[in-house]
Each structure stands twice: as C-alpha cells, then as structure tokens.
Write a protein that holds these residues in place. Sequence first.
Motif, PDB file in Angstrom:
ATOM      1  N   LYS A   5      21.829 -25.278   6.067  1.00  0.00           N
ATOM      2  CA  LYS A   5      21.320 -23.964   5.656  1.00  0.00           C
ATOM      3  C   LYS A   5      21.393 -23.807   4.141  1.00  0.00           C
ATOM      4  CE  LYS A   5      22.409 -21.584   9.992  1.00  0.00           C
ATOM      5  NZ  LYS A   5      23.273 -20.592  10.662  1.00  0.00           N
ATOM      6  N   LEU A   6      22.467 -24.269   3.556  1.00  0.00           N
ATOM      7  CA  LEU A   6      22.619 -24.146   2.102  1.00  0.00           C
ATOM      8  C   LEU A   6      21.565 -24.973   1.363  1.00  0.00           C
ATOM      9  CD1 LEU A   6      24.277 -22.951  -0.226  1.00  0.00           C
ATOM     10  CD2 LEU A   6      25.746 -24.986  -0.136  1.00  0.00           C
ATOM     11  N   THR A   7      21.336 -26.190   1.880  1.00  0.00           N
ATOM     12  CA  THR A   7      20.332 -27.048   1.246  1.00  0.00           C
ATOM     13  C   THR A   7      18.937 -26.418   1.354  1.00  0.00           C
ATOM     14  OG1 THR A   7      21.675 -28.927   1.904  1.00  0.00           O
ATOM     15  CG2 THR A   7      19.459 -29.418   1.134  1.00  0.00           C
ATOM     16  N   LEU A   8      18.621 -25.910   2.543  1.00  0.00           N
ATOM     17  CA  LEU A   8      17.329 -25.232   2.734  1.00  0.00           C
ATOM     18  C   LEU A   8      17.228 -24.025   1.790  1.00  0.00           C
ATOM     19  CD1 LEU A   8      16.954 -25.281   6.640  1.00  0.00           C
ATOM     20  CD2 LEU A   8      15.558 -26.545   4.971  1.00  0.00           C
ATOM     21  N   CYS A   9      18.329 -23.347   1.623  1.00  0.00           N
ATOM     22  CA  CYS A   9      18.403 -22.177   0.757  1.00  0.00           C
ATOM     23  C   CYS A   9      18.129 -22.577  -0.706  1.00  0.00           C
ATOM     24  CB  CYS A   9      19.796 -21.580   0.896  1.00  0.00           C
ATOM     25  SG  CYS A   9      20.014 -20.000   0.119  1.00  0.00           S
ATOM     26  N   MET A  10      18.698 -23.683  -1.140  1.00  0.00           N
ATOM     27  CA  MET A  10      18.508 -24.165  -2.522  1.00  0.00           C
ATOM     28  C   MET A  10      17.072 -24.599  -2.760  1.00  0.00           C
ATOM     29  SD  MET A  10      22.131 -26.181  -2.763  1.00  0.00           S
ATOM     30  CE  MET A  10      21.801 -27.103  -4.245  1.00  0.00           C
ATOM     31  N   ILE A  11      16.506 -25.293  -1.759  1.00  0.00           N
ATOM     32  CA  ILE A  11      15.106 -25.721  -1.897  1.00  0.00           C
ATOM     33  C   ILE A  11      14.195 -24.501  -2.000  1.00  0.00           C
ATOM     34  CG2 ILE A  11      13.178 -26.900  -0.718  1.00  0.00           C
ATOM     35  CD1 ILE A  11      15.339 -28.771   0.533  1.00  0.00           C
ATOM     36  N   ALA A  12      14.483 -23.492  -1.143  1.00  0.00           N
ATOM     37  CA  ALA A  12      13.660 -22.276  -1.153  1.00  0.00           C
ATOM     38  C   ALA A  12      13.798 -21.530  -2.475  1.00  0.00           C
ATOM     39  CB  ALA A  12      14.064 -21.377   0.013  1.00  0.00           C
ATOM     40  N   ASP A  13      15.015 -21.502  -3.001  1.00  0.00           N
ATOM     41  CA  ASP A  13      15.265 -20.820  -4.274  1.00  0.00           C
ATOM     42  C   ASP A  13      14.502 -21.512  -5.407  1.00  0.00           C
ATOM     43  OD1 ASP A  13      16.336 -18.764  -5.697  1.00  0.00           O
ATOM     44  OD2 ASP A  13      18.325 -19.689  -5.966  1.00  0.00           O
ATOM     45  N   ASP A  14      14.495 -22.846  -5.330  1.00  0.00           N
ATOM     46  CA  ASP A  14      13.756 -23.643  -6.314  1.00  0.00           C
ATOM     47  C   ASP A  14      12.269 -23.307  -6.241  1.00  0.00           C
ATOM     48  OD1 ASP A  14      13.427 -25.592  -8.304  1.00  0.00           O
ATOM     49  OD2 ASP A  14      12.999 -27.161  -6.795  1.00  0.00           O
ATOM     50  N   LEU A  64      16.107 -18.050   7.081  1.00  0.00           N
ATOM     51  CA  LEU A  64      17.541 -18.282   6.893  1.00  0.00           C
ATOM     52  C   LEU A  64      18.340 -16.985   7.006  1.00  0.00           C
ATOM     53  CD1 LEU A  64      17.532 -20.876   3.957  1.00  0.00           C
ATOM     54  CD2 LEU A  64      18.251 -21.275   6.316  1.00  0.00           C
ATOM     55  N   ALA A  65      17.789 -15.905   6.450  1.00  0.00           N
ATOM     56  CA  ALA A  65      18.503 -14.622   6.498  1.00  0.00           C
ATOM     57  C   ALA A  65      18.446 -14.034   7.908  1.00  0.00           C
ATOM     58  CB  ALA A  65      17.889 -13.662   5.494  1.00  0.00           C
ATOM     59  N   GLY A  66      17.315 -14.223   8.563  1.00  0.00           N
ATOM     60  CA  GLY A  66      17.146 -13.677   9.908  1.00  0.00           C
ATOM     61  C   GLY A  66      17.789 -14.549  10.962  1.00  0.00           C
ATOM     62  N   ASN A  67      17.043 -15.515  11.494  1.00  0.00           N
ATOM     63  CA  ASN A  67      17.577 -16.383  12.544  1.00  0.00           C
ATOM     64  C   ASN A  67      18.763 -17.227  12.085  1.00  0.00           C
ATOM     65  OD1 ASN A  67      15.927 -15.456  14.491  1.00  0.00           O
ATOM     66  ND2 ASN A  67      14.541 -17.237  14.536  1.00  0.00           N
ATOM     67  N   GLY A  68      18.819 -17.514  10.761  1.00  0.00           N
ATOM     68  CA  GLY A  68      19.922 -18.327  10.258  1.00  0.00           C
ATOM     69  C   GLY A  68      21.199 -17.533  10.069  1.00  0.00           C
ATOM     70  N   ASP A 124      16.509  -9.011  11.363  1.00  0.00           N
ATOM     71  CA  ASP A 124      17.940  -9.318  11.465  1.00  0.00           C
ATOM     72  C   ASP A 124      18.290  -9.779  12.889  1.00  0.00           C
ATOM     73  OD1 ASP A 124      20.264  -9.545  10.134  1.00  0.00           O
ATOM     74  OD2 ASP A 124      20.550  -7.399   9.759  1.00  0.00           O
ATOM     75  N   SER A 125      19.012 -10.911  13.006  1.00  0.00           N
ATOM     76  CA  SER A 125      19.539 -11.257  14.335  1.00  0.00           C
ATOM     77  C   SER A 125      21.052 -11.395  14.203  1.00  0.00           C
ATOM     78  CB  SER A 125      18.974 -12.576  14.861  1.00  0.00           C
ATOM     79  OG  SER A 125      18.182 -13.197  13.930  1.00  0.00           O
ATOM     80  N   ASN A 126      21.706 -11.148  15.296  1.00  0.00           N
ATOM     81  CA  ASN A 126      23.164 -11.327  15.204  1.00  0.00           C
ATOM     82  C   ASN A 126      23.740 -12.007  16.431  1.00  0.00           C
ATOM     83  OD1 ASN A 126      22.788  -9.273  16.980  1.00  0.00           O
ATOM     84  ND2 ASN A 126      23.472  -7.676  15.557  1.00  0.00           N
ATOM     85  N   SER A 127      22.873 -12.633  17.225  1.00  0.00           N
ATOM     86  CA  SER A 127      23.446 -13.382  18.350  1.00  0.00           C
ATOM     87  C   SER A 127      22.789 -14.752  18.454  1.00  0.00           C
ATOM     88  CB  SER A 127      23.288 -12.589  19.647  1.00  0.00           C
ATOM     89  OG  SER A 127      21.935 -12.499  19.999  1.00  0.00           O
ATOM     90  N   CYS A 128      23.622 -15.767  18.321  1.00  0.00           N
ATOM     91  CA  CYS A 128      23.146 -17.150  18.366  1.00  0.00           C
ATOM     92  C   CYS A 128      22.587 -17.468  19.757  1.00  0.00           C
ATOM     93  CB  CYS A 128      24.302 -18.083  18.022  1.00  0.00           C
ATOM     94  SG  CYS A 128      23.893 -19.816  18.240  1.00  0.00           S
TER      95      CYS A 128
END
Length: 454
Positions: free
Chosen positions: A48-57, A74-78, A96-100
């Motif tokens: 998730k962090l790597t995907l987050c960094m790529i998206a930020d880039d 990432l913010a929703g389902n992640g 927003d989701s809060n149940s895996c």
Amino acid sequence: MTDHDEHSVLETAQMMLVQHPLCDRCLGRQFAWLGTGTSNENRGYSIKLTLCMIADDELKSGSKESGERTFAVLAGNGMFVPAKTIAAKNSIVYEDSNSCHLCFIEGNSIFDRIPNIADRMVGIADQVEFETFLAGSIPSPLLVERQDEMTATYSTLHSETLKSHFNRLVGIQLQELLGKSVDFEKPDVVFVYDMDRDEVELQVNPIFIYGRYRKLVRGIPQSRWDCKKCKGRGCKECEDTGRKYPDSISEYVGIPAQQCAGGSRFKFHAAGREDVDVLMLGKGRPFVVEISKPRVRKPDLLEMTQTINQEAGGKIEVHDLELTDRHRLQKLKEDASSNIKEYAAVIQTEGSVTDEAIQRVIQSFQGVVIEQRTPNRVSHRRSDLVREKKVHEVQITRQEDGVLEAFFKVQGGTYIKELISGDEGRTRPSVAEILGTACLCKELNVTAIYGGEN
Ligand SMILES: [Zn+2]
Ligand SMILES: [Zn+2]
C-alpha cells in the motif's frame, strides 16, 4: 482476468483493492510466500505504501487522474491512513470502507480478536498439564469461500490460507502468554477457536503408557466380557452383573491408570491375548494403555504400578511401565503375529504313548510351518481361513501315564490348544496326529513373549 504472469505484485494488489476492501494483513496474505522474515501485515502495508508513493509521484508530475484514482482506492478499500491524509488535502473523493472483505465477522476483524481469544484460551488451559500445544481453528466458511474466490480470480500462486495465517498469529500470542512451545507433529493439547461461534475449546491428546502384564490366576479374560444373554444390562443368568466374567486384565490395568492420570476413559491394547484359562507368566505380555483427556500427562508410574498391583490382589501384575506414543501402539499390533512365544502345557492323552512316539513329535516340529484353520471355538468371531504358522520347537516329557508335559516355541498367533488336539483335522500336523492318539490340552501357560518390544 488475464494470465497471472502479465501482472506484477503491485498491479495484482491494486486490482484486488479496486474490487474489495482489504486490510494490511489480508492483502499481504495474498503474497505470503514472497519475501521472508516479515509478516503478512508488513507485506500489505508495504504494498500500500509503495502504491501510495507511485500515486503521489503521478500526482506531482502531472498524471493527475491516474494518481487520484489510486488514492481513492487506497483511502477507500485500502483503509490506508497515509492515503486518506493525501486524499483529504487534495479533495479526492472516495468511498469510505471499514470492514475487510476477508477477515471481518460481525463488524470486527478476527485478527483484532486474537488478544481476547488468547486470554480465553489461557483461561481454560489450567485444567490440564501440558508441555506443548498447537493453535487451531475452525474458520468461517464464508471467509474461506471469499479467500478461495480471491485466489482463483487472480490466480495467485503465493497466497496463504486464512486459517494458517490466523493459527500462526494465535500460536505466537499463546506462546508468549503460556511460556510453552508449539509442536506441529504431536502436541499435548490443541486450542481450537471456532470463528463463527466465537468459541474456544481445548482438545487434550491422549497419553500412552507401555508396560508388561503377568496373569497369575486362571479365569480372567483380557478384556471386559459382558453376559451374552443380556448384553451387559444384567439378567438372572449373570446375577444382574451384566457380565460373564467379573473382572478383566484391561480393567485391572486401565482403571487405576486412568485415575492416576485423571483421564476420562481408557483403551487397553496388548500384543496378542491368551485364553481366559491360560496364565501369562515369565516377563509378561507387552501392552499399551491409552488414556483419553488426561489432566496429568506425566503420572508417577511407580505409584501407578503399585496401585495396579495392589488393587489386582495378586491376580495380575504389571511392570516396566513407561510413557510412550501412538507409534509404539501400532508396532505392538504389528508385532503380535510375528513375534515368538513360548508355552508350557499339560497334555492328557487318550491312549498310552511310547517314548518313540514322543521323540517323533519332538523331531517333527523342529522349525516347521504348520497350517492352522481358524479353530472351531473362535470361528464365531474370526474369519474362517487357513493360516500358516511357524513352529520353532516342541519338547515333551512324560509326567505320568496319560499325562505329558510339553514346551512350545512358536510364532505369535499360533493356537496351541489346537496344535495339541488337531482340532478335528483343522490344524495339521498336530501333536495328536503324530502321537496317534487323541490329546487334550489340560493346562496352558504362556511363559515368554519375544519380539520388537524386548
Ligand atoms: Zn483483513
Ligand atoms: Zn446377563
């Protein structure tokens, strides 16, 4: 979905997240066999962090749309906090989701329940004595189905089952709380958590005690023998005892053994058996007594020996008790028909017998194979077939007129009474056949049992 090979870990993870809300642990579990020395939770977080960094880039370098899409996922389902922060700053809208999808039952993750589950397991652990344990579970069928579907949809080759992931984490927690070690092969106890019922259970594995018994009085069967007429309920014939014989070797050994170990029941297994009217002398017959649900796993065997022998009042005797395992039990059964046994018998002959005839018997049974059809007297409980048995040695001496003393050394499973009488031609050759007169076994004792157990 296209061929798995076309997608990298990151691509696959992103596709999974687009479809379902997944916590770090459950996302990481889809790639459990990649990388080592880490946890599924770390795997999921790192992806998730790597995907987050790529998206930020992407966001910063102009591919705004693609970046925003990833952040929304990432913010929703992640349910990924760093992505939520960036999404808020950039006014990115997400659901927003809060149940895996893979670990939630009734509003919370089964992983989050682990501290509570482990505490409850420790709570029921003080009922019994144990050194090693294993954590197990009955997984929720719904969650198993969802995981299977996920594995199939993405053809993931490196995912782990929910059950194995969950059990490991519970095991680690229990290990810390109990200070005992995990044993995957033969644990003393197994803690089982039922996910759907939210129940913990302690399964206590049986203990096995090896020993040898001597039977010093005739008229005792090896196992409990119920009255044939009433099948144990009690009737006139058995004087309401429900039994044909009042006692048994199995009970003389098993009842005190079960009490010593605080078990719930016992099973008695022996290397073969002697008839009710036959003594078991010498060093005795090997047996294993299995005790279910023992509270004590290492009972005082010396005390157990004494209790058994005292309560049997000289009718039977045990010695050489030791703790053993299921493996020994299997071996005991395998050995029973291949080991060597020695017997002493008193034979009554119909006619008189010459010294020459006696010599003929001794010579005829030097290391020969005899054919023994299932004896008439046991044919009701054993299948009717011809067994080949090896007779190693027979010795005969005259005691008085019409009475012989005999010694037999034979393969386990040989019927001695029939080897003497011939059992109406069912055992051939027999002592009676060679002596040329009818013979009856008046008295029989087992004097030695040799084999793998010695
Ligand atoms: Zn999850
Ligand atoms: Zn009866």
